[in-house]
Design a protein around this motif. Structure first.
Motif: not given
Length: 797
Positions: A566, A574, A593
């Protein structure tokens, strides 16, 4: 024979000297013999294949992506084979697995799927039965076809009782498709841990320029060098790069001698170990040489009388040499016993750090090495004992005072030997200090998981679970069944766990970012996990949501990514972004994430990683992680639950995750465990050397010390006088050793983690410890000097 009898008689009259000398030499020669046995097996002994110096292992490489030895794409291999003019034959292999059923609990065995050309490349034929035929190799890609297998001799004897009637017969497996066609010879050494071989399936996927998962092998034509083979395949690789830029851009070929590939980085490690034991042997020889010098000084009058009675100097030199040769040969004989014991310890401690350990023996070459070392040591000690004996021996009979001069020279020689010992001890201690600091840095690394109390094992699902739906149903039963057991807090399922077996890496692109040039796409590790995997292993969720049981076949394709991906690729968390991955499914949405995990080990860099829902992909083998208060005690219950769900599913690779993390440090821990005891031995030898030098100095200066005390010197003054001499000797040796260590420890760079070879803390600690021990060794003779009776010392003159 007369010299031998005289030498034995002389040595028997000095049992203390003889015992100390033999034990010192036994330790030094034994350690060298044990390490030489490893060097002989790993570096000098040819691999157990026909003409092994012509066998190559072939990898692909991509240096910008730090993939120096990467697995091979089968389609590329087919092009190498078709355009090859340097190999008499080339082969391809990939790992496979088979589950044996019947006759008790199911057993998962590891094998290789190979082209039929692998056995000619290695120069081996089945001991019974035959190898694969071209028709069988072609049929391997056909789904449902019977699989011909070749067994290892060990598996044939262990599982099938060495029954020759098994040839041509099907064996009970989870899919019932295996037929034994041959058994390899007992002398054949597998290339890894495989126990069976089957034909490589050139499916449509294998023939496409997508995915790298195999290993190439080749046998050079007569007269062809590895350099020429490398150049030829590199030319082919450049052509493939032009023809398939989307797949092969940046990828080349690496042709490596099989022996070099097998040895790998252990060559350097073995040279470090051999250098260490050689230094310890040199220190032991220095101590014995010091004893020999003292003994020679005490026997000068004896040798003077022999010369007066007609003995030649050559005759006396031969006698002296015979004594030291007998000592060293006795030390060498005892050293063989030390080597036998030491080898067992080394093999047990080395683990995966050194290859071919199962082949290590004390063979004829190793015994010849021990004999040669013993003879060389004996000759050198003989020279050390004789080199001052022949100076004015007749003066001993005339009483011309040569003893004081001789004693002074002997003291200087012994002081020089002690200084060399101190310097050597500093070098070894500095190296040990660097490894200790490196290990401390490794243990302070955050693995990204909480391994405490986590038990892991692998299950290999039979081919009948051939769809994500069937696999999902099986995993649901397994997870809920184990989760209901007493003491189980969480059950997670994934394609692998950190520090264990690894999965694959793949290229990907992200929406909203410009398409990178061919060959420069970012690469991520791919893992498949279920909804409880993160909680079971203690991996934190950083942003978004985790996976749920709703992420099943038919649901939207989603993934998790780690923080590194990310941050480095997406410039943020992200969540909500879409990725296009060269994996199935290819188009996925990021929903969460997670924290970074060091999947490859504590010393491995954190790479971008993508986590797929395990129930949206297919896989034959999965790893189960169980967090429980007493995981090992639950093993019988877990086995019973697995048999209830499906009795044909094997359970293997059982391990404690905390222990796996510790074991992953083995290759780095082994050098430290090896070097530490030898550094302690070197420190002890240096202390003994300093003690001997200071004792001799005090003995020679007894009259001077007596005069000083008679004139009013206090005991503290005498103590300071003696310890100052010891400090100067130790300081000079420590300075020299530190200078050598600054250069020598650079060779250890690859063994270190987050610590520089010339680390001042390690160097200073090594020097300080050696100087302190040297002063401690000098304390006893210094205290004895303070008790000198001045009247007695003066009357002796």
């Amino acid at each position: 024979m007369r010299d031998i009898r005289l030498a034995l008689r002389a040595l028997s009259k000095s049992p203390g000297f003889t015992a100390v000398a033999v034990v010192s030499l036994a330790l030094g020669i034994g350690a060298n013999t044990a390490i030489f046995s490893l060097v002989n097996t790993v570096l000098l002994r040819p691999l157990p294949y026909a003409e092994p110096d012509r066998i190559a292992i072939i990898w692909e490489n991509n240096f910008p992506r730090h993939r120096e030895r990467n697995v091979v794409n089968p389609a590329n291999w087919l092009e190498w084979k078709g355009r090859n003019d340097v190999f008499s034959d080339i082969a391809l292999s990939s790992w496979s697995a088979l589950t044996l059923t019947g006759g008790g609990a199911p057993e998962r065995i590891v094998g290789r799927a190979v082209t039929a050309s692998l056995f000619p490349v290695l120069g081996v034929r089945p001991a019974i039965g035959r190898a694969f035929t071209p028709a069988e190799e072609a049929a391997a890609a056909v789904r449902g076809a019977a699989t011909p297998v070749i067994l290892s001799d060990g598996l044939w004897r262990r599982r099938f009782g060495a029954d020759p009637g098994i040839l041509g017969q099907p064996i009970a497996t989870s899919d019932g498709r295996a037929v034994v066609v041959g058994v390899l010879p007992r002398r054949f050494r597998p290339l890894g841990t495989e126990e069976y071989w089957e034909p490589f399936p050139f499916t449509e996927r294998a023939r496409s320029f997508s995915g790298r998962y195999a290993v190439g092998w080749g046998r050079l034509k007569s007269g062809v060098t590895f350099e020429r083979a490398q150049a030829a395949l590199s030319t082919v690789a450049r052509g493939l790069e032009r023809e398939h830029p989307d797949f092969d851009t940046g990828w080349g070929v690496q042709v490596i001698p099989l022996a070099k590939d097998v040895v790998g980085s252990s060559r350097f490690l073995l040279l470090i170990l051999f250098s260490t034991v050689t230094l310890v042997l040199a220190m032991a020889c220095a101590n014995v040489a010091s004893l020999v010098l003292s003994r020679a000084a005490g026997r000068r009058r004896e040798f003077a009388i022999r010369i007066a009675l007609g003995a030649s100097r050559a005759r006396l030199a031969r006698h002296a040499m015979t004594e030291t040769l007998l000592l060293s040969l006795a030390g060498g004989a005892a050293g063989i016993g030390v080597a036998v014991w030491g080898l067992k310890v080394l093999v047990a401690a080395a683990g995966d750090a050194i290859p071919r350990l199962e082949e290590v023996t004390l063979d004829g070459r190793t015994l010849a090495f021990a004999l040669a070392v013993s003879c060389v040591v004996g000759a050198l000690l003989g020279l050390a004992g004789w080199w001052r004996r022949d100076r004015d021996l007749a003066g001993e009979l005339r009483g011309e005072g040569t003893r004081s001069t001789s004693d002074a020279r002997s003291l200087h020689v012994r002081a020089a030997l002690a200084g060399v010992q101190i310097a050597t001890a500093v070098v070894l201690l500095a190296g040990t200090g660097l490894l200790v600091r490196s290990m401390g840095n490794l243990r302070s690394v955050d693995p990204g998981i909480d391994p405490t109390g986590v038990l892991t094992f692998q299950v290999d699902m039979p081919p009948r679970y051939d769809t994500p739906e069937k696999q999902s149903a099986f995993l649901d039963q397994l997870s809920s069944g184990i989760g209901s057991l007493p003491g189980v807090r969480s059950v997670g399922i994934g394609s692998s766990v950190p520090f264990g077996n690894t999965d694959t890496a793949t290229r990907f692109t992200a929406d909203g970012l410009p398409d990178p040039p061919a060959g420069e796409e970012p690469v991520a590790e791919v893992r498949r996990i279920d909804a409880r995997y993160l909680a079971t292993l203690g991996i934190p969720l950083v942003a978004g949501r985790g996976l749920t049981d709703a992420d099943r076949p038919g649901a939207p394709s989603v993934v998790l990514v780690n923080r590194t991906l990310a941050r480095q690729i997406l410039g943020g968390n992200g969540v909500g972004r879409r990725l296009t991955v060269r994996y199935e499914p290819a188009s996925v949405e990021i929903v969460g994430v997670v924290g970074d995990v060091r999947l490859g080990g504590l010393d491995a860099d954190v790479r971008p990683a993508i986590y797929y829902p395990v129930r949206q992909t297919s896989s034959g083998a999965m790893t189960v992680a169980v967090r429980a208060s007493h995981g090992a005690a639950l093993l019988p219950a877990i086995r019973s639950e697995l048999r209830r769900i499906d009795p044909d599913v094997p359970m293997d690779r059982i391990a404690d995750l905390d222990r796996m993390m510790t074991d992953s440090l083995g290759p780095r821990r082994f050098p430290m465990y090896f070097l530490a005891p030898f550094s302690a031995t070197a420190l002890l030898l240096a202390a003994v050397g300093v003690y001997g030098v200071i004792s001799l100095a005090v003995s020679q200066r007894r009259r001077e010390i007596g005069v000083r005390i008679a004139l009013g010197a206090a005991p503290s003054d005498v103590l300071r006088l003696v310890l100052t001499r010891a400090f100067l000797l130790a300081a000079l040796g420590a300075v020299a050793g530190t200078a050598v260590a600054l250069v020598a420890t650079r060779a250890m760079r690859t063994l270190l983690f987050r610590v520089a070879p010339g680390d001042p803390v390690a160097l200073a600690a090594g020097a300080l410890i050696v100087v302190s021990i040297a002063l401690l060794a000098a304390w006893l003779p210094a205290r004895r000097a303070t008790r000198t009776d001045p009247m007695t010392a003066l009357k002796q003159e």
